[in-house]
Design a protein around this motif. Structure first.
Motif: not given
Length: 325
Positions: A89-103
């Motif tokens: 529904e919001d494909t921006i959520n498919c990508w990590p935020l800046p500096l986000e290095q966690r799964t």
């Protein structure tokens, strides 16, 4: 047990512990190999031989049941993850935020299962599965999927991987079930599932995948590369090229589905157009038709010759008649 507990604790941190991730993936791939062997020997093949006379067809039927079980499980799992993380529904959520290095731990476990299955599938496709017409296309698909899963995990882009799997696995549920009923000869169930396959493939793989998931990958370029995310331009480019190859393969298989649908409208029966047995039967049918045509032509020629011979004889006799007098 301590080894597995320590392995789980490291994976649960969400950090890319590649060593532990690949150990867990390899263990699961090996476990799938054992599960496949036991399930085929104890359940699928005996069931297949019970309802299907041909051993070769029973083996293909067993493959469909095994894959149906896996794809059914992962499809439901991917739907839960897509809903939880709001990936479509919001494909921006498919990508990590800046500096986000966690799964997320739930996605990490999902990735272990998926990558383990495709590692197992790569081996199975070469050495165990029945050889089909699209052997090389499927082999390329397995290799690309393995590389995509491994690279997306390494660069913390696992959410886009979940979105891709969501678009793919649900279609395979209908594909494998339709093939299974086709081997059983249950045409009504096969036709209904084929319609579901055609619709799901059109919507998920040819609309949602390219115009939502794949498009978001290109839109993420500035977002990722302008931040301090570890994904560099070269890795981003390679991953996107592989995603495009997946789309091309989807178009190729969609053409095969349409071909099967066209063949069904003419013959009144669905066929597996990726099956080499189908090609063999088609060649035999063409040869049979060719022989029938040649025999018909030969019979017509013989009939013409036989009808013309008495006429010639009668003419000769008429000519000889006056001399006899």
């Amino acid at each position: 047990m301590d080894f597995f507990k320590e392995l789980y604790d490291k994976l649960e941190t969400g950090k890319n512990n590649d060593k532990e991730f690949y150990i867990a993936t390899s263990i699961f791939a090996f476990a799938l190999l054992i599960i496949r062997f036991l399930s085929f020997k104890l359940f699928f093949m005996p069931l297949g031989k019970l309802v299907i006379k041909s051993d070769k067809t029973a083996y293909k039927f067993s493959e469909c049941l095994f894959k149906f079980g896996f794809y059914g499980t992962t499809s439901y799992w991917s739907i839960l993850l897509v809903s939880k993380h709001k990936l479509i529904e919001d494909t921006i959520n498919c990508w990590p935020l800046p500096l986000e290095q966690r799964t997320s731990p739930d996605i990490t476990i999902f990735y272990i299962v998926e990558l383990g299955f495709y590692l197992f599938g790569f081996f199975s496709h070469i050495f165990l599965d029945a050889r089909r017409k699209d052997f090389w296309q499927m082999l390329i698909h397995h290799i690309i999927t393995i590389l995509l899963l491994a690279s997306s995990h390494h660069y913390y882009c696992t959410k886009i991987g979940v979105a891709v799997i969501f678009c793919m696995d649900l279609c395979d549920v209908f594909l494998e079930s339709a093939k299974a009923f086709n081997y059983l000869g249950v045409e009504i169930a096969c036709s209904i599932l084929f319609v579901f396959l055609l619709v799901s493939w059109s919507v998920l793989r040819l609309i949602v995948y390219p115009f939502r998931v794949l498009l978001s990958a290109y839109q993420s370029y500035e977002h990722l590369l302008s931040s301090q995310h570890p994904l560099d331009y070269q890795a981003w480019l390679i991953m996107n090229l592989m995603l495009v190859v997946v789309l091309i393969l989807n178009l190729y298989w969609y053409w095969l589905i349409l071909y099967a649908a066209f063949a069904a409208t003419i013959k009144g029966k669905l066929v597996d157009s990726t099956d080499k047995e189908f090609d063999r039967l088609e060649k035999e049918k063409k040869i049979s038709n060719s022989n029938t045509t040649s025999n018909t032509t030969s019979n017509k020629t013989t009939a013409t010759a036989s009808t013309s011979t008495p006429t010639s004889t009668s003419v000769t006799n008429r000519r000889k008649a006056p001399k006899a007098q």
